[in-house]
Design an enzyme around this catalytic site. Structure first.
Site, mmCIF file in Angstrom:
data_model
loop_
_atom_site.group_PDB
_atom_site.id
_atom_site.type_symbol
_atom_site.label_atom_id
_atom_site.label_comp_id
_atom_site.label_asym_id
_atom_site.label_seq_id
_atom_site.Cartn_x
_atom_site.Cartn_y
_atom_site.Cartn_z
ATOM 1 N N CYS A 139 0.827 -1.207 0.000
ATOM 2 C CA CYS A 139 0.000 0.000 0.000
ATOM 3 C C CYS A 139 0.860 1.256 0.000
ATOM 4 O O CYS A 139 1.341 1.689 1.056
ATOM 5 C CB CYS A 139 -0.922 -0.013 1.216
ATOM 6 N N CYS A 142 -0.409 4.142 2.117
ATOM 7 C CA CYS A 142 -0.274 3.980 3.576
ATOM 8 C C CYS A 142 1.174 4.211 3.996
ATOM 9 O O CYS A 142 1.442 4.814 5.025
ATOM 10 C CB CYS A 142 -0.638 2.574 4.028
ATOM 11 N N ASP A 143 2.105 3.665 3.225
ATOM 12 C CA ASP A 143 3.490 3.589 3.697
ATOM 13 C C ASP A 143 4.476 4.478 2.939
ATOM 14 O O ASP A 143 5.640 4.597 3.338
ATOM 15 C CB ASP A 143 3.975 2.123 3.608
#
Ligand code: NDP
Length: 317
Positions: A139, A142-143
């Protein structure tokens, strides 16, 4: 220890993506008093994307998280009982169907709408497990933040891979896109974005076979022209390794009772969200190997709620 409870509902919705929330809006407005379990990832896959540009009604695009919060609010406004937690076991032998949550509660439901979506796939390399959370991610949104100014690789050649590569290029100093074929599968507009981005280098006909690094990922082992005469092995230093190679449907809890295709997508009666079990419906990506779009998921969520309402009216005649 928390006391485990037995509860009853006319309509249980499993999943909180566009399919689950849309089903909830319709079921709640039809006075079915639905209970919705959010699952592991509240809001579903769209909470892991940036802008959603192709959902009708948002000419400027919409933030994926915002859209899911709006859907949730709309479902709550009409009285959906939205709960954190997962359904981990199901017995769909006969109605009322029995479903067990991760806290051990048993819910008995006259109708069940399965809207559990799909999860990101991994290549299956041992190193992916070894470095999960230490340089391996599925992701980017997200990261990606952790890789500001760093070098990363994205695996895949579809729309997700191109979208993630483009997003990461906004944060990182360099992005390698590792594509196993000699072409991208992504839509033209996404391909163009990637090709025109100076920070992205596409490595066609490349496969990742492993990762290396002392404390987290420091690089990826690559094979170029796998299985061909000119096969070449080399190592590419990267700080982050992102997977974007598609998804697996989250159907395992239900697959003893329902038909699935080879990939695990729940089979429904053509053109409807009905499964072979009366009162049990599958909506959204868990039953859609073809389109996998938020707007389609929302549509099938709506259909499932309408079917649930009709079924309940019928059995209570
Ligand atoms: P896709 O299935 O479309 O693409 C998967 C990609 O990963 C392909 O390039 C595939 O390669 C590659 N791949 C699969 N397995 C492996 C493997 N083991 N090793 C190396 N490469 C592998 O998945 P997406 O998630 O990209 O997209 C799913 C759907 O969602 C599509 O319909 C897409 O259009 C849609 N989508 C739309 C977006 C948008 O419009 N904004 C954004 C994201 C997704 P190969 O081609 O060789 O099979």
């Amino acid at each position: 220890m928390m006391e485990q409870q037995k509860q009853y509902t006319r309509c249980l919705i499993v999943g909180s993506g566009p399919a689950g929330y849309t089903a909830a809006i319709y079921a709640a407005r039809a006075n079915l008093n639905p209970v919705l379990y959010c699952g592991l990832q509240t809001g579903g896959q769209l909470t892991q994307t940036t802008e959603v540009e192709n959902f009708p009604g948002y000419p400027e695009g919409v933030d994926g998280n915002q859209m899911m919060m709006d859907l949730r609010q709309q479902a709550e406004r009409y009285g959906t009982d939205i709960r954190d937690g997962e359904i981990v076991k199901a017995d769909l032998t006969k109605a009322p169907y029995k479903l067990v949550t991760d806290s051990g509660d048993e819910i008995q439901a006259e109708t069940v709408i399965i809207a559990t979506g799909a999860s990101a796939k991994y290549l299956g390399l041992e190193d992916e497990e070894k470095y999960k959370g230490q340089g391996v991610s599925a992701c980017a949104t997200c990261d990606g933040f952790f890789y500001r100014g760093k070098v990363v690789a994205v695996v895949g050649g579809g729309d997700t891979a191109c979208e993630e590569a483009t997003y990461l290029a906004g944060l990182c100093s360099k992005v390698y896109l590792i594509v196993r074929k000699d072409y991208l599968r992504a839509s033209d507009v996404m391909q163009q974005r990637v090709e025109e981005n100076e920070k992205i280098e596409i490595l066609y006909k490349h496969n990742a076979t492993g990762l290396y690094g002392e404390n987290g990922v420091e690089g990826v082992h690559l094979v170029k022209h796998l299985g061909e005469e000119n096969e070449e092995h080399y190592d590419l230093p990267v700080d982050g390794f992102f997977l974007a190679i598609g998804h697996t449907p989250n159907s395992s809890v239900f697959k003893d009772f329902l038909e699935t295709n080879q990939a695990g997508y729940i089979k429904t009666i053509l053109g409807t969200p009905k499964t072979k079990i009366p009162g049990v419906y599958a909506a959204g990506d868990v039953a859609d190997p073809v389109y996998r779009q938020a707007v389609v998921a929302a549509g099938t969520g709506c259909q499932a709620a309408l079917e649930a309402e009709r079924y309940l009216t019928e059995i209570n005649k």
